[in-house]
Motif scaffolding. Structure first.
Motif, PDB file in Angstrom:
ATOM      1  N   HIS A  94       7.145  -4.087 -10.589  1.00 33.64           N
ATOM      2  CA  HIS A  94       6.595  -4.199  -9.232  1.00 33.64           C
ATOM      3  C   HIS A  94       7.686  -4.136  -8.171  1.00 33.64           C
ATOM      4  O   HIS A  94       7.430  -3.741  -7.022  1.00 33.64           O
ATOM      5  CB  HIS A  94       5.811  -5.514  -9.091  1.00 33.64           C
ATOM      6  N   GLU A 163      -0.776 -13.773 -11.153  1.00 32.72           N
ATOM      7  CA  GLU A 163      -1.667 -13.535 -10.024  1.00 32.72           C
ATOM      8  C   GLU A 163      -1.291 -12.255  -9.286  1.00 32.72           C
ATOM      9  O   GLU A 163      -2.163 -11.527  -8.802  1.00 32.72           O
ATOM     10  CB  GLU A 163      -1.641 -14.727  -9.072  1.00 32.72           C
ATOM     11  N   ARG A 164      -0.005 -11.951  -9.208  1.00 28.82           N
ATOM     12  CA  ARG A 164       0.429 -10.704  -8.586  1.00 28.82           C
ATOM     13  C   ARG A 164      -0.080  -9.509  -9.392  1.00 28.82           C
ATOM     14  O   ARG A 164      -0.557  -8.523  -8.833  1.00 28.82           O
ATOM     15  CB  ARG A 164       1.952 -10.662  -8.483  1.00 28.82           C
ATOM     16  N   GLU A 167      -3.767  -9.011  -8.744  1.00 31.88           N
ATOM     17  CA  GLU A 167      -3.976  -8.425  -7.420  1.00 31.88           C
ATOM     18  C   GLU A 167      -3.688  -6.922  -7.440  1.00 31.88           C
ATOM     19  O   GLU A 167      -4.414  -6.122  -6.830  1.00 31.88           O
ATOM     20  CB  GLU A 167      -3.083  -9.118  -6.394  1.00 31.88           C
ATOM     21  N   GLU A 170      -6.601  -5.191  -9.096  1.00 37.83           N
ATOM     22  CA  GLU A 170      -7.738  -5.089  -8.181  1.00 37.83           C
ATOM     23  C   GLU A 170      -7.578  -3.897  -7.241  1.00 37.83           C
ATOM     24  O   GLU A 170      -8.520  -3.143  -6.987  1.00 37.83           O
ATOM     25  CB  GLU A 170      -7.877  -6.383  -7.363  1.00 37.83           C
ATOM     26  N   ARG A 171      -6.373  -3.698  -6.707  1.00 33.05           N
ATOM     27  CA  ARG A 171      -6.132  -2.590  -5.777  1.00 33.05           C
ATOM     28  C   ARG A 171      -6.289  -1.243  -6.483  1.00 33.05           C
ATOM     29  O   ARG A 171      -6.824  -0.287  -5.921  1.00 33.05           O
ATOM     30  CB  ARG A 171      -4.729  -2.693  -5.170  1.00 33.05           C
ATOM     31  N   GLU A 174     -10.039  -0.506  -7.175  1.00 39.70           N
ATOM     32  CA  GLU A 174     -10.835  -0.265  -5.979  1.00 39.70           C
ATOM     33  C   GLU A 174     -11.039   1.221  -5.692  1.00 39.70           C
ATOM     34  O   GLU A 174     -12.113   1.638  -5.265  1.00 39.70           O
ATOM     35  CB  GLU A 174     -10.157  -0.942  -4.784  1.00 39.70           C
ATOM     36  N   TYR A 194     -13.137  -8.984 -12.337  1.00 38.86           N
ATOM     37  CA  TYR A 194     -12.615  -8.261 -11.178  1.00 38.86           C
ATOM     38  C   TYR A 194     -13.736  -7.933 -10.197  1.00 38.86           C
ATOM     39  O   TYR A 194     -14.841  -7.551 -10.600  1.00 38.86           O
ATOM     40  CB  TYR A 194     -11.910  -6.972 -11.629  1.00 38.86           C
ATOM     41  N   LYS A 196     -13.489  -5.641  -7.605  1.00 32.60           N
ATOM     42  CA  LYS A 196     -13.370  -4.331  -6.967  1.00 32.60           C
ATOM     43  C   LYS A 196     -13.877  -3.181  -7.844  1.00 32.60           C
ATOM     44  O   LYS A 196     -13.482  -2.045  -7.663  1.00 32.60           O
ATOM     45  CB  LYS A 196     -11.902  -4.072  -6.597  1.00 32.60           C
TER      46      LYS A 196
END
Length: 680
Positions: A94, A163-164, A167, A170-171, A174, A194, A196
């Motif tokens: 990341h 958690e990162r 996230e 999820e992006r 989407e 999820y 999204k």
């Protein structure tokens, strides 16, 4: 079609992949390479690029340097330079997202032609795919391989790092045009964490597997020698586990389970093949800690002479390990807290070795399909040990599971996978289709109605193609939506216009503009409004009804196995509690409890109304008890010739056309009957 894959994790090469050299150089690379190799055989695929991260690190050879791409036939490997030379683990990737996105976009813009579609593997790759979608409009599909939210659930704890990751996932989800999952559990249970992602964008396509080298593989002297160094009695049956030494694989729990079962310790050896290591200090932290805990457990329980944990192996050794366990009359165990797919279970199956597997993830599908072992809860150590002991001490069970495993190779085939995969890619990139103005609706059950006779199905599909502009094709099944979609795709059935699943508890419409199925939210909300999950299950518990798997329990549906009670007795018990329900029994084994007024019949009425059609414009076809309600209520029912559960003799179905032909041929016979009569 030009397909671009992105896989950033681990040490990726097109040949001689150094599996196990890092914790991230594992099964997802094997999956990707075998997918790409089979995909490249399709003449419709003219180019495949695999994009990975390049690095120059003294701990590795220089073959991983940026720009040092490889070519193998129509497959090209591209290594991105992101400005940081060293190797990065998946937890560190990341930090380079921005630089990797820039490098990836530069690569795309340098191509003579942009890819038609991008396939991202793991969430970090998905970040690059989303960047390309937003800047260049290239659609992308996503394969997670594993999910952070599932790891969080399995561990019962979380961290900022986890958690990162969630996230990021999820992006990626989407904007993905399609999500490819390996199993129904992944599609229906794991992605439920999820927000999204709509269910209709997820496609279950089990990966293919090259299992030929596991069939009838011999035991090598090397493997026998490597194991013999640890064991006092090599003649005992072997409990075999093969997995990377990471916590989610639950290997230490397997040692503890073995240690706590005195009879198992006495009668069997335990062999754990957990990656490769020369010195513990050279392993990544999690791998080192797991190996240290494994060795400590052996020492604590004084298991020396009973447990083997070889330090290294070659890829060519793995079939020999399965063969050694098979030769000994042993079992293979996958005790992972969650297993997204379960390739090792298929390898064991092809080796004719019975398996004991986690009930969390893909093994559910594999065991159901191959019938080569049993499922256990991975947190129940006594259940793991009991299952191993039971199989090894019951020769009939051992032979049955070992024999059943031989079907694994045909059940999980890369060419079959690619036929479905390429159809999905084509759906996502082909020109938009005009939505027909249908005047009639045909709704068929799947199992033993539409499917069951492939030659008859081919004739039906020819007819359906010729009439697709006038007649909408609907499916009504007891299967879940993803299970229905997967089996239809496997049998070559194009996307139906509507799928009614879960015995009428979900309706999904194929949206030609969005190119995926969209759930009927009005139907979903109505079911939820009339459903009291806790009270239904309380009554079922008092009646001693045995629940089907968690995946079968839905809003608006509680699923059990039939017991000694009749459906009338069960209905009376619910009436006494003031619960208005429908009781649907089928195939002499399954029992579904739905809200009163629910089921396939109500769902068909709702679907017809959505299309602006009266019931006189609907034909329904089925074969079993869970089709009864829609057959009774419809003015044009078809009962196929291979009917069961008394349908063909039911007085309430005297108005039905009972076909002389079976399966899809019977459906067509019924349709033509109503057309000839001028009533449809």
């Amino acid at each position: 079609m030009f397909v671009c894959h992105i896989a950033l994790q681990g040490c990726l090469t097109l040949t001689d992949v150094p599996y196990g050299i890092t914790a991230d150089t594992g099964g997802h690379i094997k999956y990707l390479l075998e997918l790409a190799e089979t995909s490249a055989l399709d003449p419709e695929i003219d180019r495949i690029d695999i994009v990975t991260r390049g690095f120059e690190d003294s701990a590795f050879s220089d073959e991983f340097a940026p720009g040092s791409g490889e070519i193998r036939g129509d497959i090209r490997l591209v290594r991105l330079a992101d400005g940081y030379e060293g190797y990065l683990t998946k937890e560190e990737l990341h930090e380079q997202h921005e630089a990797l996105c820039k490098a990836f976009l530069d690569y795309l813009k340098s191509c003579p032609k942009l890819p038609d579609i991008i396939h991202a593997h793991y969430a970090d790759a998905g970040v690059l795919a989303r960047a390309a979608f937003e800047e260049l409009g290239i659609p992308y599909v996503f394969t997670a391989h594993s999910l952070g939210a599932v790891k969080r659930q399995a561990n019962g704890t979380t961290s900022a790092e986890l958690e990162r990751r969630i996230e990021i996932e999820e992006r990626v989800l989407e904007k993905a045009s399609g999500i490819i999952s390996s199993s129904r559990d992944e599609a229906e249970a794991q992605y439920a964490h999820y927000s999204k992602i709509e269910s209709g964008r997820i496609r279950v396509i089990p990966p293919g597997c090259d299992l030929e080298r596991f069939k009838n593989a011999p035991v090598s002297d090397k493997v026998r020698s490597d194991v013999a160094r640890f064991l006092c009695d090599l003649e005992k049956p072997i409990i075999l586990a093969i997995a990377r030494p990471v916590r989610k694989k639950n290997l230490v729990a397997l040692v503890e389970a073995y240690a706590a079962h005195s009879e198992l310790r006495e009668r069997a050896n335990l062999v754990i093949v957990a990656g490769c290591r020369s010195q513990l200090s050279e392993l990544e932290q999690e791998c080192r800690e797991v190996i240290e805990e494994l060795i400590a457990a052996v020492e604590t329980h004084d298991l020396y002479g009973h447990v083997a944990y070889p330090k290294s192996h070659e890829p060519s050794d793995i079939p020999a390990y399965y063969a050694l366990a098979r030769e000994s009359g042993g079992v293979f165990v996958n005790p992972a807290l969650n297993e997204p797919f379960g390739l090792t279970l298929l390898e064991a199956a092809a080796s004719h070795l019975p398996v004991v597997a986690t009930d969390s993830g893909g093994p559910n599908d594999i065991i159901e399909r191959c019938k080569n072992g049993v499922l256990v809860r991975p947190t129940d150590r006594s259940a793991i040990a009991d299952a191993c002991f039971s199989i090894m001490t019951d020769r009939r069970s051992w032979i049955r599971y070992a024999s059943a495993g031989g079907d694994a190779a045909s059940a999980y085939d890369w060419q079959a996978h690619c036929r479905i995969y390429h159809r999905l890619l084509n759906d996502l990139v082909s020109p938009l289709q005009k939505v027909p103005s249908w005047g009639r609706l045909l709704v068929c059950d799947i199992d033993n109605t539409l499917l069951g006779d492939r030659e008859a199905l081919r004739e039906f599909l020819r007819w359906q193609t010729e009439n697709s502009e006038n007649i909408a094709l609907g499916i009504a099944t007891g299967r879940s939506f993803h299970s229905a979609q997967a089996i239809l795709a496997a049998e070559g059935v194009p996307n139906p216009d509507v799928i009614i699943s879960g015995v009428g508890t979900a309706i999904h419409w194929y949206d030609r503009e969005r190119r995926y199925f969209v759930e009927d939210e009005a139907w979903k909300a109505g079911l939820a409004r009339d459903w009291d999950h806790e009270r239904v299950h309380d009554v079922a518990t008092r009646l001693n009804l045995r629940s089907q798997a968690l995946l079968e329990q839905k809003v608006g549906k509680a699923s059990f196995f039939t017991g000694e009670l009749s459906t009338d007795e069960i209905r009376a018990a619910f009436d006494k509690e003031g619960l208005a329900v429908e009781i649907i029994a089928s195939h002499g084994r399954y029992l579904d409890i739905l809200p009163r007024g629910g089921g396939k019949q109500a769902a068909v009425v709702h679907a017809a109304a959505r299309l602006g059609l009266t019931q006189s414009r609907v034909v329904v076809a089925g074969d079993s008890g869970n089709d009864r309600s829609m057959l009774v209520a419809c003015p044009h029912p078809v009962i196929v010739g291979n009917w069961s559960d008394g349908l063909g003799e039911d007085p309430a179905l005297s108005h039905a056309f009972v076909a002389s032909k079976t399966h899809a041929a019977g459906v067509l016979e019924g349709v033509r009957h109503y057309q000839a009569a001028g009533s449809w």
